[in-house]
Design an enzyme around this catalytic site. Sequence first.
Site, PDB file in Angstrom:
ATOM      1  N   GLU A 348       0.799  -1.060  -0.207  1.00  0.00           N
ATOM      2  CA  GLU A 348      -0.051  -0.043  -0.216  1.00  0.00           C
ATOM      3  C   GLU A 348       0.793   1.151   0.081  1.00  0.00           C
ATOM      4  O   GLU A 348       0.797   2.282   0.825  1.00  0.00           O
ATOM      5  CB  GLU A 348      -1.035  -0.130   1.098  1.00  0.00           C
ATOM      6  CG  GLU A 348      -1.876  -1.222   1.213  1.00  0.00           C
ATOM      7  CD  GLU A 348      -2.657  -1.389   2.261  1.00  0.00           C
ATOM      8  OE1 GLU A 348      -3.819  -2.291   2.203  1.00  0.00           O
ATOM      9  OE2 GLU A 348      -2.543  -0.715   3.343  1.00  0.00           O
ATOM     10  N   GLU A 453      -7.247  -9.545  -2.746  1.00  0.00           N
ATOM     11  CA  GLU A 453      -7.834  -9.332  -1.459  1.00  0.00           C
ATOM     12  C   GLU A 453      -9.464  -9.345  -1.631  1.00  0.00           C
ATOM     13  O   GLU A 453     -10.008  -8.327  -0.993  1.00  0.00           O
ATOM     14  CB  GLU A 453      -7.213  -8.503  -0.519  1.00  0.00           C
ATOM     15  CG  GLU A 453      -5.777  -8.447  -0.136  1.00  0.00           C
ATOM     16  CD  GLU A 453      -5.097  -7.609   0.661  1.00  0.00           C
ATOM     17  OE1 GLU A 453      -5.930  -6.816   1.401  1.00  0.00           O
ATOM     18  OE2 GLU A 453      -4.050  -7.551   0.909  1.00  0.00           O
TER      19      GLU A 453
END
Length: 578
Positions: A348, A453
């Site tokens: 991220e 995810e």
Amino acid sequence: MEKVLVLSLICISLCQGWVVQSLEYDHTASIECLRDPMKPLYNGGIIQNGEFNSGLMGWSTHRDIKAGLSSSPSGNKFAVVQRADSLSGAAVPSRSVYQKIQLQGDTHYSLSAWLQVSAGAAHVKAFVKTPNGERVVAGSVSAQSGCWSMLKGGMTAYSSGPGQIFFESDAPVDIWLDSVSLQPFTFDEWDAHRQQSAAKVRRSTVRVVVRGADGAPMANATVIVELLRAGFPFGNTLTKEILDLPAYEKWFTSRFTVATFENEMKWYSTEWTQNNEDYRVADAMLKLAQKYNIKIRGHNVFWDDQNSQMKWVTPLNLDQLKAAMQKRLKSVVTRYAGKVIHWDVVNENLHFNFFETKLGPNASPMIYNQVGALDKNAILFMNEFNTLEQPGDPNPVPSKYVAKMKQIQSYPGNSALKLGVGLESHFSTPNIPYMRSALDTLAQLKLPMWLTEVDVVKGPNQVKFLEQVLREGYAHPSVNGMIMWAAWHAKGCYVMCLTDNSFKNLPVGTLVDKLIAEWKTHKTAATTGADGALELDLPHGDYNLTVSHPSLGTNATVRAMTVDAASLASEHLINIKV
């Protein structure tokens, strides 16, 4: 005497054009900033005068905003809107010209446009105003001055009526606009194209020819087809509870071919206390996965989120932090090199920048370089959220994702790294046309791309929305695998549970089982014709073919076969002793 059967396996091409209008994955989606924009997709769709060749006909401006037409040295015409400052001094967004449109209910719209700004760089959003007055963000791009950037996006209209399309930026810039397109597709058209694409990219038609020892075709031979392992990787998140629950183990391992450990490989799980490393849980989970030939994604080496660092990490000075990072990186990567198929290297790093604030703007490229030096086989992923999910989030838009990936690639020593595009895919209400457009854009990087995810928040449409997301990912030709973020916990899942605490499927789990079964569907037995041949439409994967014939008695033989997108005409020799 020894008889020989020759099985000729020929994959039949499925390259015919689409039947559904002109809907197609956009292989021309540009990730480069160009001197002149390309022609509008779909000839502009429902947009009138999208290339501004007829001046501003069909376009309007907001009150007190000055708009005009300009042209490039090559003669290309485009709309220019000068920013209007508020008389009160309050901040006002920069706006483009807008066009009134007529929207149709239950219709997906594919959007594209080319944008430039008067100075610097600016985050520009595309809006579609729906009949009920809602302003839907249909896409966004980091537009530049001096060259044209392509914005690809889309939205879904659920009711019919008048609407508008326009572009805005919070930056104090003039917005230049050209080659605008908005193309409608009914839900049936969209779904039909998706089904055709899935059949094209995930299946192949194989021709099997059985011949005897004399080379003559063997009619009426029976071929049993057994799928051993699906070719498309589909998996779920795994938690440490599986080590103590046989029911969990049975449920998980009977379904999935790939997995990600939810937390157990992260830094805070293996070194919560400084210099006290503990990999026992991760090691045990990996051993269990290997028992069932479940491939593991390494998640993660580092996480760029300030709030996800251990308490002992944040106060370290620069030299101490570098030493701690080197220890962590070498420890986890060398331990699992050759045992994981991927690494999420700096998790991220578009939303967060903990390591960049400490080490400088090249922190991520440096870390990728070091991980690649220690594990030359695993694919090194940029793993990020909201790139597919939220077109209004300015941090991870496809244009910024591409820029970050190029920064990593261009760092000295990184040109040969095996890199991958990781898209977390945490959805609330999915914008399916935008999802497809973002995948189209990121596909231009020509790197492996996974949905890493996948989940959908709980609600009355959770099952419906999850099915849309999974089918869209499965059908896209540039998506190479999908993993759901649906790890089981006795006290509740993150946002999406597949089973109850007895490992009985909940509705979402039933959907997952339905899709797994559908994606494996194939004919399990067939008989050769007079020419000794048969054709099998098979999902990609690893197979055993068991061939029997009355002339062979009980001496059936088994031949292993892999069917994939690269399958070519081939022959298999099978020696059968009778």
